[in-house]
Write an enzyme that holds these catalytic residues in place. Structure first.
Site: not given
Lengths: 265, 288
Positions: B29, B237, B240, B262, B268
Protein backbone atom coordinates in the site's frame (compact mmCIF):
# COMPACT_ATOMS: atom_id res chain seq x y z
CA UNK A 1 -11.00 34.21 38.95
CA UNK A 2 -7.73 32.84 37.67
CA UNK A 3 -6.16 33.58 41.02
CA UNK A 4 -8.73 31.39 42.80
CA UNK A 5 -8.10 28.45 40.51
CA UNK A 6 -4.41 28.98 41.02
CA UNK A 7 -4.74 28.42 44.74
CA UNK A 8 -6.70 25.19 44.27
CA UNK A 9 -4.41 23.57 41.75
CA UNK A 10 -0.77 24.41 41.91
CA UNK A 11 0.41 22.44 38.89
CA UNK A 12 0.59 24.83 35.96
CA UNK A 13 -1.07 23.55 32.79
CA UNK A 14 1.62 25.17 30.69
CA UNK A 15 5.06 26.36 31.71
CA UNK A 16 7.03 28.40 29.22
CA UNK A 17 10.71 28.85 30.06
CA UNK A 18 13.11 31.12 28.20
CA UNK A 19 11.40 30.68 24.84
CA UNK A 20 13.43 32.32 22.09
CA UNK A 21 12.83 32.43 18.36
CA UNK A 22 15.22 34.24 16.03
CA UNK A 23 14.71 35.06 12.39
CA UNK A 24 18.36 35.06 11.39
CA UNK A 25 19.93 38.02 13.21
CA UNK A 26 16.52 39.51 14.02
CA UNK A 27 14.60 38.74 17.16
CA UNK A 28 11.21 37.05 16.86
CA UNK A 29 10.65 36.74 20.58
CA UNK A 30 13.27 36.50 23.29
CA UNK A 31 13.43 34.83 26.71
CA UNK A 32 9.71 34.60 27.29
CA UNK A 33 8.77 32.76 30.47
CA UNK A 34 5.41 32.38 32.19
CA UNK A 35 3.13 29.83 33.82
CA UNK A 36 -0.46 29.26 32.84
CA UNK A 37 -2.72 27.60 35.38
CA UNK A 38 -5.83 25.51 34.61
CA UNK A 39 -8.85 27.68 33.86
CA UNK A 40 -6.76 30.77 33.35
CA UNK A 41 -6.87 33.04 30.31
CA UNK A 42 -3.67 34.80 29.36
CA UNK A 43 -3.72 37.76 27.03
CA UNK A 44 -0.70 38.79 24.96
CA UNK A 45 -0.87 42.31 23.58
CA UNK A 46 1.53 44.47 21.64
CA UNK A 47 1.82 46.29 18.35
CA UNK A 48 2.26 44.60 14.99
CA UNK A 49 5.70 43.03 14.74
CA UNK A 50 6.19 42.83 18.49
CA UNK A 51 6.55 39.05 18.31
CA UNK A 52 3.24 37.99 19.79
CA UNK A 53 2.20 35.75 16.89
CA UNK A 54 5.71 34.33 16.71
CA UNK A 55 5.47 33.46 20.38
CA UNK A 56 2.05 31.85 19.93
CA UNK A 57 3.17 29.77 16.95
CA UNK A 58 6.32 28.68 18.77
CA UNK A 59 4.29 27.56 21.79
CA UNK A 60 1.77 25.73 19.61
CA UNK A 61 4.55 23.87 17.80
CA UNK A 62 3.87 25.44 14.41
CA UNK A 63 7.48 26.43 14.12
CA UNK A 64 10.46 25.34 16.14
CA UNK A 65 11.89 27.88 18.60
CA UNK A 66 15.66 28.21 18.97
CA UNK A 67 15.79 27.90 22.75
CA UNK A 68 13.50 27.29 25.67
CA UNK A 69 10.91 24.85 26.88
CA UNK A 70 7.15 24.57 26.57
CA UNK A 71 6.10 22.16 29.31
CA UNK A 72 2.51 20.94 29.09
CA UNK A 73 0.77 19.00 31.86
CA UNK A 74 -0.41 16.01 29.78
CA UNK A 75 -3.23 13.80 30.98
CA UNK A 76 -1.21 10.60 30.76
CA UNK A 77 2.36 11.48 31.72
CA UNK A 78 2.14 14.75 33.64
CA UNK A 79 4.37 17.68 32.66
CA UNK A 80 6.25 17.02 29.39
CA UNK A 81 8.32 19.40 27.26
CA UNK A 82 6.31 19.47 24.03
CA UNK A 83 9.31 20.63 22.02
CA UNK A 84 11.09 17.35 22.84
CA UNK A 85 8.05 15.21 22.01
CA UNK A 86 8.08 13.15 18.84
CA UNK A 87 6.13 14.66 16.00
CA UNK A 88 3.24 12.15 16.09
CA UNK A 89 2.79 12.82 19.81
CA UNK A 90 2.79 16.57 19.27
CA UNK A 91 0.33 16.33 16.40
CA UNK A 92 -1.89 14.09 18.50
CA UNK A 93 -1.82 16.69 21.24
CA UNK A 94 -2.66 19.30 18.61
CA UNK A 95 -5.95 17.61 17.83
CA UNK A 96 -6.97 16.44 21.28
CA UNK A 97 -5.93 18.59 24.25
CA UNK A 98 -4.87 21.63 22.25
CA UNK A 99 -6.78 23.80 19.88
CA UNK A 100 -5.69 26.65 17.65
CA UNK A 101 -8.05 29.37 16.49
CA UNK A 102 -6.63 31.28 13.54
CA UNK A 103 -7.21 34.94 12.85
CA UNK A 104 -8.62 34.14 9.42
CA UNK A 105 -11.26 31.43 9.60
CA UNK A 106 -10.17 30.30 6.15
CA UNK A 107 -6.84 29.15 7.58
CA UNK A 108 -8.53 27.01 10.20
CA UNK A 109 -11.45 25.62 8.22
CA UNK A 110 -11.73 23.32 5.24
CA UNK A 111 -13.65 25.57 2.92
CA UNK A 112 -14.76 22.77 0.58
CA UNK A 113 -16.17 20.61 3.38
CA UNK A 114 -19.58 21.19 4.99
CA UNK A 115 -19.92 22.72 8.46
CA UNK A 116 -20.76 19.31 9.92
CA UNK A 117 -17.72 17.75 8.29
CA UNK A 118 -15.52 20.54 9.60
CA UNK A 119 -16.66 19.94 13.15
CA UNK A 120 -16.54 16.17 12.74
CA UNK A 121 -12.98 16.11 11.41
CA UNK A 122 -11.32 16.17 14.81
CA UNK A 123 -13.69 13.46 16.06
CA UNK A 124 -12.86 11.26 13.09
CA UNK A 125 -9.16 12.02 13.51
CA UNK A 126 -9.24 10.53 16.99
CA UNK A 127 -11.11 7.45 15.83
CA UNK A 128 -14.80 8.39 15.66
CA UNK A 129 -16.38 5.94 13.21
CA UNK A 130 -20.10 6.28 13.91
CA UNK A 131 -21.76 8.67 11.49
CA UNK A 132 -24.87 9.25 13.62
CA UNK A 133 -22.88 10.17 16.72
CA UNK A 134 -20.50 12.44 14.83
CA UNK A 135 -23.42 14.26 13.25
CA UNK A 136 -25.21 14.60 16.57
CA UNK A 137 -22.15 16.17 18.17
CA UNK A 138 -21.69 18.46 15.18
CA UNK A 139 -25.29 19.67 15.46
CA UNK A 140 -24.87 20.14 19.20
CA UNK A 141 -21.76 22.26 18.71
CA UNK A 142 -23.36 24.34 15.98
CA UNK A 143 -26.04 25.16 18.53
CA UNK A 144 -23.49 26.09 21.15
CA UNK A 145 -21.84 28.59 18.82
CA UNK A 146 -25.23 29.96 17.82
CA UNK A 147 -25.40 28.64 14.28
CA UNK A 148 -28.71 27.10 13.24
CA UNK A 149 -28.41 23.35 12.74
CA UNK A 150 -30.21 23.71 9.41
CA UNK A 151 -26.87 25.04 8.14
CA UNK A 152 -25.04 21.81 9.04
CA UNK A 153 -24.63 20.72 5.41
CA UNK A 154 -23.68 24.15 4.07
CA UNK A 155 -20.09 24.92 3.24
CA UNK A 156 -18.28 27.60 5.23
CA UNK A 157 -17.94 29.64 2.05
CA UNK A 158 -21.68 30.28 2.33
CA UNK A 159 -21.22 31.66 5.86
CA UNK A 160 -20.61 35.24 6.96
CA UNK A 161 -17.25 36.16 8.49
CA UNK A 162 -18.59 36.00 12.03
CA UNK A 163 -20.23 32.63 11.44
CA UNK A 164 -17.03 31.25 9.93
CA UNK A 165 -15.14 32.34 13.02
CA UNK A 166 -17.71 30.71 15.31
CA UNK A 167 -17.60 27.56 13.20
CA UNK A 168 -13.83 27.51 13.57
CA UNK A 169 -14.23 27.73 17.32
CA UNK A 170 -16.76 24.87 17.34
CA UNK A 171 -14.46 22.75 15.19
CA UNK A 172 -11.64 23.30 17.66
CA UNK A 173 -13.56 22.76 20.87
CA UNK A 174 -15.45 19.61 19.86
CA UNK A 175 -12.83 17.26 21.28
CA UNK A 176 -12.88 19.06 24.62
CA UNK A 177 -9.36 20.54 24.59
CA UNK A 178 -7.84 21.93 27.77
CA UNK A 179 -5.73 24.64 26.17
CA UNK A 180 -6.76 26.93 23.33
CA UNK A 181 -4.39 29.18 21.41
CA UNK A 182 -6.14 32.09 19.76
CA UNK A 183 -4.52 34.42 17.26
CA UNK A 184 -6.57 37.62 16.95
CA UNK A 185 -9.89 35.75 17.13
CA UNK A 186 -11.88 38.92 16.58
CA UNK A 187 -9.68 40.45 13.89
CA UNK A 188 -11.49 41.55 10.77
CA UNK A 189 -14.98 41.41 12.30
CA UNK A 190 -17.19 44.44 12.78
CA UNK A 191 -17.83 45.61 16.33
CA UNK A 192 -21.28 44.14 16.91
CA UNK A 193 -20.16 40.75 15.60
CA UNK A 194 -17.02 41.09 17.74
CA UNK A 195 -19.16 41.68 20.80
CA UNK A 196 -21.21 38.54 20.19
CA UNK A 197 -18.11 36.48 19.55
CA UNK A 198 -16.47 37.75 22.73
CA UNK A 199 -19.61 36.97 24.67
CA UNK A 200 -19.61 33.47 23.25
CA UNK A 201 -15.93 32.93 23.92
CA UNK A 202 -16.27 34.15 27.47
CA UNK A 203 -19.14 31.79 28.26
CA UNK A 204 -17.43 28.81 26.59
CA UNK A 205 -14.19 29.45 28.46
CA UNK A 206 -16.03 29.67 31.77
CA UNK A 207 -18.34 26.69 31.09
CA UNK A 208 -15.64 24.32 29.94
CA UNK A 209 -12.98 25.56 32.33
CA UNK A 210 -10.66 26.15 29.40
CA UNK A 211 -7.25 27.66 29.64
CA UNK A 212 -6.51 29.98 26.80
CA UNK A 213 -3.75 32.13 25.40
CA UNK A 214 -5.12 34.99 23.36
CA UNK A 215 -2.96 37.12 21.13
CA UNK A 216 -4.51 40.40 20.14
CA UNK A 217 -3.78 44.06 19.59
CA UNK A 218 -7.24 44.97 20.83
CA UNK A 219 -7.13 45.96 24.50
CA UNK A 220 -10.91 45.67 24.85
CA UNK A 221 -10.68 41.97 23.98
CA UNK A 222 -8.21 41.21 26.75
CA UNK A 223 -10.10 43.42 29.21
CA UNK A 224 -13.14 41.18 28.66
CA UNK A 225 -11.51 37.78 28.38
CA UNK A 226 -8.10 37.67 30.00
CA UNK A 227 -7.23 37.13 33.64
CA UNK A 228 -3.62 38.04 33.12
CA UNK A 229 -1.81 40.08 30.55
CA UNK A 230 1.62 40.18 28.97
CA UNK A 231 2.68 43.24 27.00
CA UNK A 232 5.25 42.64 24.28
CA UNK A 233 7.50 45.05 22.46
CA UNK A 234 10.30 44.21 20.02
CA UNK A 235 10.20 40.56 20.95
CA UNK A 236 10.48 41.13 24.69
CA UNK A 237 7.86 40.98 27.41
CA UNK A 238 7.98 44.46 28.91
CA UNK A 239 5.24 44.11 31.47
CA UNK A 240 2.95 41.43 32.83
CA UNK A 241 0.38 41.14 35.58
CA UNK A 242 -3.34 40.98 36.25
CA UNK A 243 -5.27 42.45 33.35
CA UNK A 244 -7.02 45.22 35.25
CA UNK A 245 -3.84 46.13 37.06
CA UNK A 246 -1.82 46.44 33.87
CA UNK A 247 -4.48 48.34 31.99
CA UNK A 248 -5.48 50.69 34.83
CA UNK A 249 -2.04 51.33 36.24
CA UNK A 250 0.51 50.73 33.49
CA UNK A 251 4.13 50.91 34.71
CA UNK A 252 6.22 50.57 31.59
CA UNK A 253 6.40 53.54 29.25
CA UNK A 254 5.32 51.44 26.29
CA UNK A 255 2.27 50.08 28.11
CA UNK A 256 1.35 53.62 29.08
CA UNK A 257 1.57 54.60 25.43
CA UNK A 258 -0.49 51.59 24.38
CA UNK A 259 -3.25 52.23 26.90
CA UNK A 260 -3.42 55.94 26.11
CA UNK A 261 -3.54 55.21 22.39
CA UNK A 262 -6.97 53.61 22.62
CA UNK A 263 -9.54 55.88 21.03
CA UNK A 264 -12.36 56.87 23.31
CA UNK A 265 -15.76 57.10 21.70
CA UNK B 1 10.79 -6.85 -32.72
CA UNK B 2 14.54 -6.76 -33.28
CA UNK B 3 14.61 -2.93 -33.29
CA UNK B 4 13.52 -2.72 -29.66
CA UNK B 5 14.93 -4.08 -26.47
CA UNK B 6 12.54 -6.73 -25.15
CA UNK B 7 9.34 -5.01 -23.99
CA UNK B 8 10.45 -1.56 -25.20
CA UNK B 9 12.23 -0.32 -22.04
CA UNK B 10 15.99 -0.69 -21.65
CA UNK B 11 17.28 -3.10 -19.03
CA UNK B 12 18.47 -0.41 -16.61
CA UNK B 13 15.03 1.15 -16.56
CA UNK B 14 13.36 -2.20 -16.00
CA UNK B 15 15.76 -2.87 -13.16
CA UNK B 16 14.87 0.45 -11.56
CA UNK B 17 11.15 -0.29 -11.91
CA UNK B 18 11.57 -3.82 -10.53
CA UNK B 19 13.27 -2.37 -7.47
CA UNK B 20 10.29 -0.06 -6.94
CA UNK B 21 7.92 -3.02 -7.39
CA UNK B 22 9.81 -5.13 -4.84
CA UNK B 23 9.79 -2.28 -2.36
CA UNK B 24 6.08 -1.82 -2.98
CA UNK B 25 5.46 -5.51 -2.30
CA UNK B 26 7.51 -5.32 0.88
CA UNK B 27 5.48 -2.37 2.17
CA UNK B 28 1.93 -3.11 0.98
CA UNK B 29 0.00 0.00 0.00
CA UNK B 30 2.98 2.36 0.27
CA UNK B 31 3.51 4.59 -2.76
CA UNK B 32 7.07 4.09 -4.00
CA UNK B 33 8.43 6.92 -6.16
CA UNK B 34 10.13 5.86 -9.39
CA UNK B 35 11.67 7.63 -12.35
CA UNK B 36 8.79 7.25 -14.78
CA UNK B 37 9.88 7.31 -18.44
CA UNK B 38 8.31 8.95 -21.44
CA UNK B 39 6.28 6.29 -23.19
CA UNK B 40 5.06 6.41 -26.79
CA UNK B 41 1.53 7.24 -25.64
CA UNK B 42 -0.02 10.17 -23.82
CA UNK B 43 -0.27 10.38 -20.04
CA UNK B 44 -3.61 9.07 -18.94
CA UNK B 45 -3.45 6.19 -21.42
CA UNK B 46 -1.77 3.82 -19.05
CA UNK B 47 1.88 4.87 -19.12
CA UNK B 48 2.34 3.71 -15.52
CA UNK B 49 0.71 0.34 -16.11
CA UNK B 50 2.69 -0.18 -19.32
CA UNK B 51 6.00 0.45 -17.58
CA UNK B 52 5.12 -1.95 -14.77
CA UNK B 53 4.01 -4.56 -17.33
CA UNK B 54 7.20 -4.06 -19.35
CA UNK B 55 9.32 -4.61 -16.24
CA UNK B 56 7.27 -7.67 -15.27
CA UNK B 57 6.99 -9.49 -18.62
CA UNK B 58 9.23 -12.39 -19.57
CA UNK B 59 9.29 -13.93 -23.08
CA UNK B 60 7.30 -16.92 -21.76
CA UNK B 61 4.43 -14.78 -20.45
CA UNK B 62 0.97 -14.56 -21.91
CA UNK B 63 -0.48 -11.06 -21.77
CA UNK B 64 -4.07 -9.93 -21.51
CA UNK B 65 -5.06 -6.27 -21.55
CA UNK B 66 -8.47 -4.99 -20.53
CA UNK B 67 -10.00 -1.54 -20.41
CA UNK B 68 -13.21 -1.21 -18.35
CA UNK B 69 -13.31 -5.01 -18.40
CA UNK B 70 -13.31 -5.24 -22.20
CA UNK B 71 -10.57 -6.68 -24.41
CA UNK B 72 -11.68 -4.84 -27.52
CA UNK B 73 -11.64 -1.18 -26.51
CA UNK B 74 -9.10 1.31 -27.88
CA UNK B 75 -6.84 1.42 -24.87
CA UNK B 76 -6.74 -2.36 -24.49
CA UNK B 77 -6.18 -3.01 -28.19
CA UNK B 78 -3.38 -0.48 -28.53
CA UNK B 79 -1.47 -1.63 -25.44
CA UNK B 80 -1.84 -5.29 -26.47
CA UNK B 81 -0.49 -4.47 -29.94
CA UNK B 82 2.31 -2.46 -28.36
CA UNK B 83 3.57 -5.47 -26.45
CA UNK B 84 2.96 -7.84 -29.39
CA UNK B 85 5.34 -5.65 -31.40
CA UNK B 86 7.93 -4.72 -28.78
CA UNK B 87 8.04 -7.91 -26.69
CA UNK B 88 6.67 -10.53 -29.05
CA UNK B 89 4.86 -12.20 -26.16
CA UNK B 90 1.78 -14.31 -26.66
CA UNK B 91 -1.46 -12.49 -26.00
CA UNK B 92 -4.88 -13.77 -25.06
CA UNK B 93 -8.34 -12.54 -24.27
CA UNK B 94 -9.00 -15.37 -21.84
CA UNK B 95 -8.46 -14.45 -18.22
CA UNK B 96 -7.53 -17.97 -17.14
CA UNK B 97 -4.82 -18.34 -19.79
CA UNK B 98 -3.04 -15.05 -19.07
CA UNK B 99 -0.06 -14.82 -16.74
CA UNK B 100 0.12 -11.02 -16.77
CA UNK B 101 -3.08 -8.96 -17.01
CA UNK B 102 -2.92 -5.21 -17.42
CA UNK B 103 -6.17 -3.55 -16.49
CA UNK B 104 -7.83 -0.20 -16.46
CA UNK B 105 -10.83 0.32 -14.12
CA UNK B 106 -11.78 -3.33 -13.49
CA UNK B 107 -10.76 -6.57 -11.82
CA UNK B 108 -11.71 -9.59 -13.98
CA UNK B 109 -14.72 -11.58 -12.79
CA UNK B 110 -12.88 -14.91 -12.96
CA UNK B 111 -10.96 -15.65 -9.78
CA UNK B 112 -7.24 -15.06 -10.29
CA UNK B 113 -4.62 -17.57 -9.21
CA UNK B 114 -1.22 -17.48 -7.53
CA UNK B 115 0.67 -17.65 -10.84
CA UNK B 116 -0.96 -14.52 -12.23
CA UNK B 117 -0.02 -10.84 -11.94
CA UNK B 118 -2.59 -8.07 -12.21
CA UNK B 119 -1.22 -4.66 -13.28
CA UNK B 120 -3.41 -1.60 -12.72
CA UNK B 121 -3.22 1.72 -14.54
CA UNK B 122 -3.54 4.48 -11.95
CA UNK B 123 -4.34 8.10 -12.77
CA UNK B 124 -3.97 9.62 -9.27
CA UNK B 125 -2.32 7.35 -6.71
CA UNK B 126 -2.85 9.62 -3.70
CA UNK B 127 -6.20 8.85 -2.03
CA UNK B 128 -5.97 12.03 0.05
CA UNK B 129 -5.19 14.31 -2.90
CA UNK B 130 -8.58 15.97 -3.30
CA UNK B 131 -8.83 16.55 0.44
CA UNK B 132 -5.31 17.79 1.04
CA UNK B 133 -3.54 19.35 -1.93
CA UNK B 134 -0.08 19.57 -0.32
CA UNK B 135 2.14 16.59 -1.16
CA UNK B 136 4.38 17.28 1.85
CA UNK B 137 1.32 17.10 4.09
CA UNK B 138 -0.16 13.94 2.56
CA UNK B 139 3.20 12.17 2.93
CA UNK B 140 3.29 13.19 6.56
CA UNK B 141 -0.27 11.97 7.02
CA UNK B 142 0.66 8.58 5.56
CA UNK B 143 3.78 8.27 7.66
CA UNK B 144 1.93 9.21 10.85
CA UNK B 145 -1.20 7.21 9.95
CA UNK B 146 -3.41 10.27 10.21
CA UNK B 147 -6.34 9.13 8.15
CA UNK B 148 -9.23 10.97 9.81
CA UNK B 149 -9.57 13.13 6.71
CA UNK B 150 -10.48 10.13 4.56
CA UNK B 151 -13.55 9.65 6.72
CA UNK B 152 -14.43 13.33 6.30
CA UNK B 153 -14.92 12.57 2.62
CA UNK B 154 -17.22 9.64 3.43
CA UNK B 155 -19.04 11.82 5.98
CA UNK B 156 -19.63 14.41 3.27
CA UNK B 157 -21.01 11.70 0.99
CA UNK B 158 -23.55 10.56 3.55
CA UNK B 159 -24.58 14.09 4.54
CA UNK B 160 -25.14 15.06 0.92
CA UNK B 161 -26.49 11.86 -0.62
CA UNK B 162 -27.85 9.83 2.28
CA UNK B 163 -25.30 7.05 1.83
CA UNK B 164 -21.70 6.64 0.77
CA UNK B 165 -21.99 7.77 -2.83
CA UNK B 166 -18.36 7.11 -3.74
CA UNK B 167 -18.80 4.32 -6.26
CA UNK B 168 -15.32 3.98 -7.72
CA UNK B 169 -11.76 4.54 -6.48
CA UNK B 170 -13.18 3.66 -3.08
CA UNK B 171 -10.43 4.05 -0.44
CA UNK B 172 -9.11 0.93 1.27
CA UNK B 173 -6.77 0.24 4.16
CA UNK B 174 -4.07 -2.31 3.41
CA UNK B 175 -2.83 -4.60 6.21
CA UNK B 176 -4.13 -2.14 8.85
CA UNK B 177 -1.52 0.39 7.81
CA UNK B 178 -1.64 2.37 4.57
CA UNK B 179 -4.76 3.88 3.09
CA UNK B 180 -4.62 3.21 -0.63
CA UNK B 181 -6.45 4.28 -3.77
CA UNK B 182 -7.34 1.03 -5.55
CA UNK B 183 -7.35 2.96 -8.89
CA UNK B 184 -10.78 3.81 -10.35
CA UNK B 185 -12.22 0.31 -10.11
CA UNK B 186 -15.92 0.18 -9.16
CA UNK B 187 -16.44 -0.48 -5.47
CA UNK B 188 -18.10 -3.73 -6.59
CA UNK B 189 -14.54 -4.96 -7.17
CA UNK B 190 -13.17 -3.89 -3.79
CA UNK B 191 -13.80 -7.23 -2.01
CA UNK B 192 -11.81 -8.94 -4.79
CA UNK B 193 -8.68 -6.99 -3.80
CA UNK B 194 -7.96 -9.78 -1.31
CA UNK B 195 -6.83 -12.29 -3.90
CA UNK B 196 -4.25 -14.96 -4.70
CA UNK B 197 -2.57 -13.02 -7.49
CA UNK B 198 0.05 -10.29 -7.15
CA UNK B 199 -1.42 -6.83 -7.71
CA UNK B 200 0.82 -4.02 -8.98
CA UNK B 201 -0.27 -0.42 -9.44
CA UNK B 202 1.56 1.98 -11.76
CA UNK B 203 0.99 5.73 -12.03
CA UNK B 204 3.14 7.11 -14.87
CA UNK B 205 2.46 10.82 -14.66
CA UNK B 206 2.55 10.87 -10.87
CA UNK B 207 5.64 8.59 -10.85
CA UNK B 208 4.43 6.19 -8.20
CA UNK B 209 4.28 2.40 -7.94
CA UNK B 210 2.50 0.50 -5.20
CA UNK B 211 1.50 -3.09 -4.67
CA UNK B 212 -0.70 -5.55 -2.82
CA UNK B 213 0.93 -8.97 -2.28
CA UNK B 214 -1.19 -12.15 -2.48
CA UNK B 215 -3.66 -12.80 0.35
CA UNK B 216 -3.14 -9.35 1.88
CA UNK B 217 -5.90 -7.95 4.05
CA UNK B 218 -7.62 -5.08 2.24
CA UNK B 219 -10.47 -3.36 4.09
CA UNK B 220 -12.78 -0.78 2.53
CA UNK B 221 -13.23 2.23 4.82
CA UNK B 222 -16.71 2.87 6.20
CA UNK B 223 -18.74 3.96 9.21
CA UNK B 224 -20.17 1.62 11.84
CA UNK B 225 -23.71 2.71 10.99
CA UNK B 226 -23.04 2.99 7.24
CA UNK B 227 -21.09 -0.17 6.39
CA UNK B 228 -19.33 -0.67 3.06
CA UNK B 229 -21.49 -2.18 0.35
CA UNK B 230 -20.28 -3.54 -2.98
CA UNK B 231 -22.93 -2.27 -5.37
CA UNK B 232 -23.85 -3.08 -8.97
CA UNK B 233 -26.80 -2.45 -11.26
CA UNK B 234 -29.72 -4.52 -9.94
CA UNK B 235 -30.20 -6.47 -13.13
CA UNK B 236 -28.98 -9.67 -14.78
CA UNK B 237 -26.73 -9.47 -17.86
CA UNK B 238 -28.89 -9.28 -20.98
CA UNK B 239 -26.49 -11.44 -22.98
CA UNK B 240 -25.38 -14.18 -20.61
CA UNK B 241 -27.92 -13.85 -17.80
CA UNK B 242 -25.29 -13.55 -15.05
CA UNK B 243 -26.58 -12.07 -11.81
CA UNK B 244 -23.20 -11.73 -10.17
CA UNK B 245 -21.09 -9.71 -12.57
CA UNK B 246 -20.53 -5.97 -12.85
CA UNK B 247 -22.70 -4.50 -15.61
CA UNK B 248 -22.46 -1.73 -18.18
CA UNK B 249 -25.63 0.06 -19.15
CA UNK B 250 -26.06 0.52 -22.90
CA UNK B 251 -28.68 2.88 -24.33
CA UNK B 252 -30.26 1.17 -27.33
CA UNK B 253 -32.46 3.88 -28.85
CA UNK B 254 -34.09 7.18 -27.98
CA UNK B 255 -37.29 5.48 -26.81
CA UNK B 256 -35.85 4.58 -23.42
CA UNK B 257 -34.76 1.05 -24.25
CA UNK B 258 -31.53 -0.07 -22.66
CA UNK B 259 -29.60 -3.18 -21.97
CA UNK B 260 -27.24 -4.28 -19.26
CA UNK B 261 -24.21 -6.30 -20.26
CA UNK B 262 -21.24 -7.70 -18.37
CA UNK B 263 -18.40 -5.22 -18.45
CA UNK B 264 -16.00 -8.20 -18.42
CA UNK B 265 -16.29 -9.34 -22.06
CA UNK B 266 -14.29 -12.54 -21.53
CA UNK B 267 -16.54 -13.59 -18.63
CA UNK B 268 -19.65 -12.95 -20.70
CA UNK B 269 -18.28 -14.82 -23.72
CA UNK B 270 -17.28 -17.79 -21.57
CA UNK B 271 -20.72 -17.99 -20.03
CA UNK B 272 -22.45 -17.80 -23.39
CA UNK B 273 -20.20 -20.55 -24.71
CA UNK B 274 -21.36 -22.63 -21.76
CA UNK B 275 -24.94 -22.13 -22.93
CA UNK B 276 -26.16 -19.37 -20.59
CA UNK B 277 -28.54 -16.97 -22.32
CA UNK B 278 -29.86 -13.62 -21.15
CA UNK B 279 -32.92 -11.58 -22.12
CA UNK B 280 -31.51 -10.35 -25.44
CA UNK B 281 -28.87 -13.02 -25.81
CA UNK B 282 -30.15 -15.22 -28.60
CA UNK B 283 -31.26 -12.57 -31.06
CA UNK B 284 -28.52 -9.98 -30.57
CA UNK B 285 -25.81 -11.93 -28.79
CA UNK B 286 -23.36 -12.00 -31.69
CA UNK B 287 -23.96 -8.40 -32.76
CA UNK B 288 -23.29 -7.04 -29.28
Amino acid sequence: MGAQVKEQDMTPLLQVNGLTKMYGPRIGCKDVSFDLYPGEVMGIVGESGSGKSTLLNAMAGHHAPDRGEVVFDTRADGPVDTLKMSEPERRMLGRTDWAFVHQHARDGLRMSVSAGGNIGERLMAVGGRHYGEIREQAADWLGRVEISDTRIDDRPSAFSGGMQQRLQIARNLVTGPRLVFMDEPTGGLDVSVQARLLDLLRSLVREMGLSAIIVTHDLAVVRLLADRLMVMKDGHVVESGLTDQVLDDPQHAYTQLLVSSVLQV
Amino acid sequence: MSDYNFAYLDEQTKRMIRRAILKGLAVPGYQVPFASREMPMPYGWGTGGVQVSAATLTPEDTLKVIDQGADDTTNAVSIRKFFERTAGVATTEETTKASVIQTRHRIPEAELTEDQILVYQVPIPEPLRFLEPRETETRKMHSLEEYGLMHVKLYEDISQHGDIATSYAYPVKVEDRYVMDPSPIPKFDNPKLEMAAIQLFGAGREQRIYAVPPYTRVVSLDFEDYPFEATKADHPCDLCGSEHSYLDEVILDDAGNRMFVCSDTDYCRTRRAEGHVGRLGESEGEAA
